[in-house]
Design a protein around this motif. Structure first.
Motif, PDB file in Angstrom:
ATOM      1  N   PRO A 131       2.690  -1.916 -13.851  1.00 41.06           N
ATOM      2  CA  PRO A 131       1.830  -2.069 -12.677  1.00 41.06           C
ATOM      3  C   PRO A 131       2.579  -2.235 -11.363  1.00 41.06           C
ATOM      4  O   PRO A 131       2.038  -1.942 -10.296  1.00 41.06           O
ATOM      5  CB  PRO A 131       1.015  -3.327 -13.001  1.00 41.06           C
ATOM      6  CG  PRO A 131       1.899  -4.114 -13.915  1.00 41.06           C
ATOM      7  CD  PRO A 131       2.640  -3.103 -14.734  1.00 41.06           C
ATOM      8  N   ASN A 132       3.823  -2.728 -11.416  1.00 40.74           N
ATOM      9  CA  ASN A 132       4.579  -2.917 -10.178  1.00 40.74           C
ATOM     10  C   ASN A 132       5.033  -1.570  -9.618  1.00 40.74           C
ATOM     11  O   ASN A 132       5.625  -0.760 -10.342  1.00 40.74           O
ATOM     12  CB  ASN A 132       5.804  -3.797 -10.417  1.00 40.74           C
ATOM     13  CG  ASN A 132       5.428  -5.209 -10.800  1.00 40.74           C
ATOM     14  OD1 ASN A 132       4.333  -5.668 -10.498  1.00 40.74           O
ATOM     15  ND2 ASN A 132       6.328  -5.903 -11.474  1.00 40.74           N
ATOM     16  N   PRO A 133       4.810  -1.334  -8.334  1.00 45.62           N
ATOM     17  CA  PRO A 133       5.178  -0.030  -7.765  1.00 45.62           C
ATOM     18  C   PRO A 133       6.667   0.086  -7.483  1.00 45.62           C
ATOM     19  O   PRO A 133       7.364  -0.922  -7.329  1.00 45.62           O
ATOM     20  CB  PRO A 133       4.387   0.008  -6.453  1.00 45.62           C
ATOM     21  CG  PRO A 133       4.288  -1.431  -6.065  1.00 45.62           C
ATOM     22  CD  PRO A 133       4.133  -2.194  -7.352  1.00 45.62           C
ATOM     23  N   ILE A 134       7.145   1.319  -7.430  1.00 44.02           N
ATOM     24  CA  ILE A 134       8.483   1.620  -6.932  1.00 44.02           C
ATOM     25  C   ILE A 134       8.350   1.773  -5.416  1.00 44.02           C
ATOM     26  O   ILE A 134       7.502   2.518  -4.938  1.00 44.02           O
ATOM     27  CB  ILE A 134       9.035   2.924  -7.532  1.00 44.02           C
ATOM     28  CG1 ILE A 134       8.961   2.915  -9.068  1.00 44.02           C
ATOM     29  CG2 ILE A 134      10.458   3.178  -7.032  1.00 44.02           C
ATOM     30  CD1 ILE A 134       9.886   1.942  -9.735  1.00 44.02           C
ATOM     31  N   VAL A 135       9.165   1.046  -4.659  1.00 46.80           N
ATOM     32  CA  VAL A 135       9.106   1.138  -3.203  1.00 46.80           C
ATOM     33  C   VAL A 135      10.122   2.190  -2.738  1.00 46.80           C
ATOM     34  O   VAL A 135      11.319   2.081  -3.032  1.00 46.80           O
ATOM     35  CB  VAL A 135       9.405  -0.213  -2.532  1.00 46.80           C
ATOM     36  CG1 VAL A 135       9.320  -0.093  -1.008  1.00 46.80           C
ATOM     37  CG2 VAL A 135       8.441  -1.278  -3.039  1.00 46.80           C
ATOM     38  N   VAL A 136       9.624   3.202  -2.028  1.00 45.67           N
ATOM     39  CA  VAL A 136      10.463   4.302  -1.552  1.00 45.67           C
ATOM     40  C   VAL A 136      10.336   4.390  -0.038  1.00 45.67           C
ATOM     41  O   VAL A 136       9.226   4.357   0.502  1.00 45.67           O
ATOM     42  CB  VAL A 136      10.056   5.646  -2.197  1.00 45.67           C
ATOM     43  CG1 VAL A 136      10.960   6.772  -1.698  1.00 45.67           C
ATOM     44  CG2 VAL A 136      10.114   5.543  -3.720  1.00 45.67           C
ATOM     45  N   ALA A 137      11.466   4.522   0.648  1.00 41.92           N
ATOM     46  CA  ALA A 137      11.465   4.644   2.105  1.00 41.92           C
ATOM     47  C   ALA A 137      11.852   6.058   2.510  1.00 41.92           C
ATOM     48  O   ALA A 137      12.708   6.694   1.875  1.00 41.92           O
ATOM     49  CB  ALA A 137      12.423   3.638   2.722  1.00 41.92           C
ATOM     50  N   PHE A 138      11.227   6.539   3.568  1.00 42.90           N
ATOM     51  CA  PHE A 138      11.508   7.864   4.123  1.00 42.90           C
ATOM     52  C   PHE A 138      11.844   7.723   5.606  1.00 42.90           C
ATOM     53  O   PHE A 138      11.311   6.848   6.301  1.00 42.90           O
ATOM     54  CB  PHE A 138      10.294   8.779   3.993  1.00 42.90           C
ATOM     55  CG  PHE A 138       9.862   9.061   2.588  1.00 42.90           C
ATOM     56  CD1 PHE A 138      10.301  10.195   1.917  1.00 42.90           C
ATOM     57  CD2 PHE A 138       8.991   8.197   1.925  1.00 42.90           C
ATOM     58  CE1 PHE A 138       9.896  10.465   0.618  1.00 42.90           C
ATOM     59  CE2 PHE A 138       8.577   8.466   0.627  1.00 42.90           C
ATOM     60  CZ  PHE A 138       9.025   9.591  -0.029  1.00 42.90           C
ATOM     61  N   THR A 139      12.717   8.582   6.075  1.00 38.16           N
ATOM     62  CA  THR A 139      12.973   8.670   7.517  1.00 38.16           C
ATOM     63  C   THR A 139      12.561  10.037   8.058  1.00 38.16           C
ATOM     64  O   THR A 139      12.397  10.189   9.271  1.00 38.16           O
ATOM     65  CB  THR A 139      14.466   8.447   7.839  1.00 38.16           C
ATOM     66  OG1 THR A 139      15.259   9.402   7.120  1.00 38.16           O
ATOM     67  CG2 THR A 139      14.898   7.037   7.449  1.00 38.16           C
ATOM     68  N   ASP A 140      12.397  11.023   7.186  1.00 36.88           N
ATOM     69  CA  ASP A 140      11.968  12.353   7.619  1.00 36.88           C
ATOM     70  C   ASP A 140      11.435  13.138   6.427  1.00 36.88           C
ATOM     71  O   ASP A 140      11.381  12.637   5.299  1.00 36.88           O
ATOM     72  CB  ASP A 140      13.121  13.117   8.291  1.00 36.88           C
ATOM     73  CG  ASP A 140      14.331  13.295   7.361  1.00 36.88           C
ATOM     74  OD1 ASP A 140      14.243  12.937   6.164  1.00 36.88           O
ATOM     75  OD2 ASP A 140      15.361  13.791   7.838  1.00 36.88           O
ATOM     76  N   ARG A 141      11.022  14.361   6.672  1.00 35.45           N
ATOM     77  CA  ARG A 141      10.536  15.322   5.663  1.00 35.45           C
ATOM     78  C   ARG A 141       9.357  14.792   4.848  1.00 35.45           C
ATOM     79  O   ARG A 141       9.230  15.064   3.668  1.00 35.45           O
ATOM     80  CB  ARG A 141      11.689  15.750   4.744  1.00 35.45           C
ATOM     81  CG  ARG A 141      12.697  16.626   5.473  1.00 35.45           C
ATOM     82  CD  ARG A 141      13.742  17.196   4.545  1.00 35.45           C
ATOM     83  NE  ARG A 141      14.736  16.226   4.174  1.00 35.45           N
ATOM     84  CZ  ARG A 141      15.303  16.158   2.991  1.00 35.45           C
ATOM     85  NH1 ARG A 141      14.946  16.998   2.031  1.00 35.45           N
ATOM     86  NH2 ARG A 141      16.217  15.268   2.726  1.00 35.45           N
ATOM     87  N   VAL A 142       8.498  14.032   5.500  1.00 34.89           N
ATOM     88  CA  VAL A 142       7.262  13.588   4.878  1.00 34.89           C
ATOM     89  C   VAL A 142       6.152  13.664   5.927  1.00 34.89           C
ATOM     90  O   VAL A 142       6.351  13.260   7.071  1.00 34.89           O
ATOM     91  CB  VAL A 142       7.399  12.161   4.298  1.00 34.89           C
ATOM     92  CG1 VAL A 142       7.784  11.167   5.381  1.00 34.89           C
ATOM     93  CG2 VAL A 142       6.129  11.728   3.607  1.00 34.89           C
ATOM     94  N   GLU A 143       5.017  14.235   5.557  1.00 36.32           N
ATOM     95  CA  GLU A 143       3.895  14.379   6.481  1.00 36.32           C
ATOM     96  C   GLU A 143       2.661  13.679   5.912  1.00 36.32           C
ATOM     97  O   GLU A 143       2.388  13.762   4.717  1.00 36.32           O
ATOM     98  CB  GLU A 143       3.581  15.857   6.710  1.00 36.32           C
ATOM     99  CG  GLU A 143       4.690  16.648   7.411  1.00 36.32           C
ATOM    100  CD  GLU A 143       4.304  18.104   7.613  1.00 36.32           C
ATOM    101  OE1 GLU A 143       3.128  18.450   7.315  1.00 36.32           O
ATOM    102  OE2 GLU A 143       5.155  18.883   8.068  1.00 36.32           O
ATOM    103  N   VAL A 144       1.961  12.997   6.791  1.00 35.08           N
ATOM    104  CA  VAL A 144       0.728  12.313   6.400  1.00 35.08           C
ATOM    105  C   VAL A 144      -0.445  13.009   7.081  1.00 35.08           C
ATOM    106  O   VAL A 144      -0.461  13.155   8.310  1.00 35.08           O
ATOM    107  CB  VAL A 144       0.760  10.824   6.802  1.00 35.08           C
ATOM    108  CG1 VAL A 144      -0.536  10.137   6.397  1.00 35.08           C
ATOM    109  CG2 VAL A 144       1.964  10.138   6.158  1.00 35.08           C
ATOM    110  N   GLY A 145      -1.398  13.454   6.271  1.00 34.25           N
ATOM    111  CA  GLY A 145      -2.565  14.159   6.812  1.00 34.25           C
ATOM    112  C   GLY A 145      -3.541  13.202   7.468  1.00 34.25           C
ATOM    113  O   GLY A 145      -3.306  11.988   7.529  1.00 34.25           O
ATOM    114  N   PRO A 146      -4.649  13.739   7.951  1.00 34.00           N
ATOM    115  CA  PRO A 146      -5.671  12.889   8.586  1.00 34.00           C
ATOM    116  C   PRO A 146      -6.125  11.759   7.659  1.00 34.00           C
ATOM    117  O   PRO A 146      -6.290  11.949   6.452  1.00 34.00           O
ATOM    118  CB  PRO A 146      -6.806  13.880   8.862  1.00 34.00           C
ATOM    119  CG  PRO A 146      -6.131  15.210   8.934  1.00 34.00           C
ATOM    120  CD  PRO A 146      -5.030  15.163   7.929  1.00 34.00           C
ATOM    121  N   VAL A 147      -6.318  10.582   8.240  1.00 32.62           N
ATOM    122  CA  VAL A 147      -6.722   9.407   7.476  1.00 32.62           C
ATOM    123  C   VAL A 147      -8.204   9.147   7.729  1.00 32.62           C
ATOM    124  O   VAL A 147      -8.636   9.041   8.882  1.00 32.62           O
ATOM    125  CB  VAL A 147      -5.899   8.172   7.889  1.00 32.62           C
ATOM    126  CG1 VAL A 147      -6.300   6.958   7.059  1.00 32.62           C
ATOM    127  CG2 VAL A 147      -4.403   8.450   7.752  1.00 32.62           C
TER     128      VAL A 147
END
Length: 373
Positions: free
Chosen positions: A73-89
């Motif tokens: 149940p515990n999530p893996i925490v991943v950090a990004f600085t680029d190359r990731v896009e978030v669509g409309p919320v």
């Protein structure tokens, strides 16, 4: 496949960061997230930030995950600085997150490296897990988040401390140690340092002197000692570095037999208690005797020769407190007792040398006065 898209939930947390949660298969996670091990190059420059793997812990997680009833149940925490896009919320925080894989994995694991490694060793099923993603402005912010997230978790403190000089905007209790960590690293990797290679760090596991011991010497001095004003100078870091390096160069010279080829188990000179207790001696010689070079410090340390028990014999701390040399431990009570014993001898020697110098001066003045008459 050059891109991966997942349905995610965006949490309303920091106004300066984007925080997302979504479920992925372990095989997908390995495509966009990597683990950067902490290391240093030949010049001592730091890279990465994750601690070494713990094989036994990974094996236990893997064995558990291979069971049919296993959950994670515990999530893996991943950090990004680029190359990731978030669509409309939308109003409920739902959105699509798209990760570009053209140049390789853009995500760095901030928390959960042992779980991810264990997942990569499970071959009979593709386990689905939760990911908490943090989008950071740059790598400096990524490191900051790593330190803040992991500081309350059971990671080795020495790893956190080694990373501190690369991070800005920390809480004061961590910021105060940042200078000490920076100097400890410089003492360990600078070619002109008398302690080069001696200090144990995650990037130097063969070192014999604990980095926390050297850091404590520096912290004490910056707080209430000679470095308090010294560090404020334009070249303050260099001045502090030279002071510590020259002092322990003198220690190695005066107590060469108790230092050379020893470990904390065979000599209390390279033990945390000895290192920290001698830090107070450094203060006395720097403040009262004006010592700056290793020759100055060696002259001040000479009074201790034959009166120590670094590798054999007994310490006599007075008032019936006699200790076998090996019984001195890295605890505050023992460090204080050892420091007081050494400081008393050194202070008395400084006073005696000052008195002798004053007497010699008086004699010289008398002689000159007599000649003048």
């Amino acid at each position: 496949m050059t891109k991966l898209t997942f349905q995610a939930i965006q949490a309303k947390q920091s106004q300066t960061h984007t925080v997302l949660s979504f479920a992925v298969l372990a095989s997908e996670l390995q495509q966009f997230a990597t683990i950067q091990r902490v290391a240093r190059n030949e010049a001592g420059a730091l890279s990465g930030f994750q601690r070494p793997q713990i094989a036994g812990h990974i094996r236990e997680i893997r064995d558990y995950l291979e069971k049919p009833e296993a959950i994670l149940p515990n999530p893996i925490v991943v950090a990004f600085t680029d190359r990731v896009e978030v669509g409309p919320v939308d109003a409920d925080g739902r959105c699509a997150v798209t990760i570009d894989l053209k140049l390789g994995a853009p995500g760095l694991v901030v928390d959960g490296q042992q779980r991810l490694t264990a997942l990569s060793q499970v071959h009979d099923k593709d386990f689905q897990i939760f990911v908490s993603a943090v989008i950071c402005a740059d790598e400096a912010e990524l490191r900051r988040q790593f330190v803040l997230i992991n500081n309350t978790r059971p990671l080795p403190k020495s790893l956190i401390y080694e990373l501190l000089p690369t991070v800005r905007g920390l809480p004061r209790r961590l910021g105060d140690r940042s200078l000490a960590a920076e100097l400890a690293a410089k003492l360990n990797y600078d070619q002109h340092s008398s302690l080069k290679g001696y200090i144990y760090q995650h990037t130097n596991p063969t070192g014999i002197i604990r980095d926390t011991a050297i850091q404590r010497v520096i912290i004490n001095s910056v707080s209430d000692g000679i470095m308090r004003e010294m560090v404020k100078e334009p070249n303050g870091i260099e001045l502090c570095f030279d002071l510590v390096s020259e002092f322990y160069r003198a220690v190695q010279y005066v107590f060469r037999e108790e230092w050379r080829d020893h470990t904390p188990k065979t000599s209390r000179l390279v033990h945390g208690a000895g290192i920290m207790a001698l830090g107070y001696v450094m203060e006395i010689l720097a403040l009262l005797d004006g010592a700056r070079s290793w020759q100055d410090f060696a002259r001040g340390l000479a009074c201790l020769v034959g009166r120590t028990a670094w590798t054999s014999g007994q310490w006599d701390f007075g008032n019936g407190d006699q200790r076998h040399w090996k019984s001195v431990q890295n605890v505050n009570r023992d460090i204080v007792s050892l420091a007081q014993y050494l400081n008393t001898i050194v202070r008395n020697d400084v006073k005696a040398r000052r008195a002798a110098a004053a007497e010699a001066l008086d004699l010289e003045v008398s002689v000159l006065s007599a000649r003048a008459q």
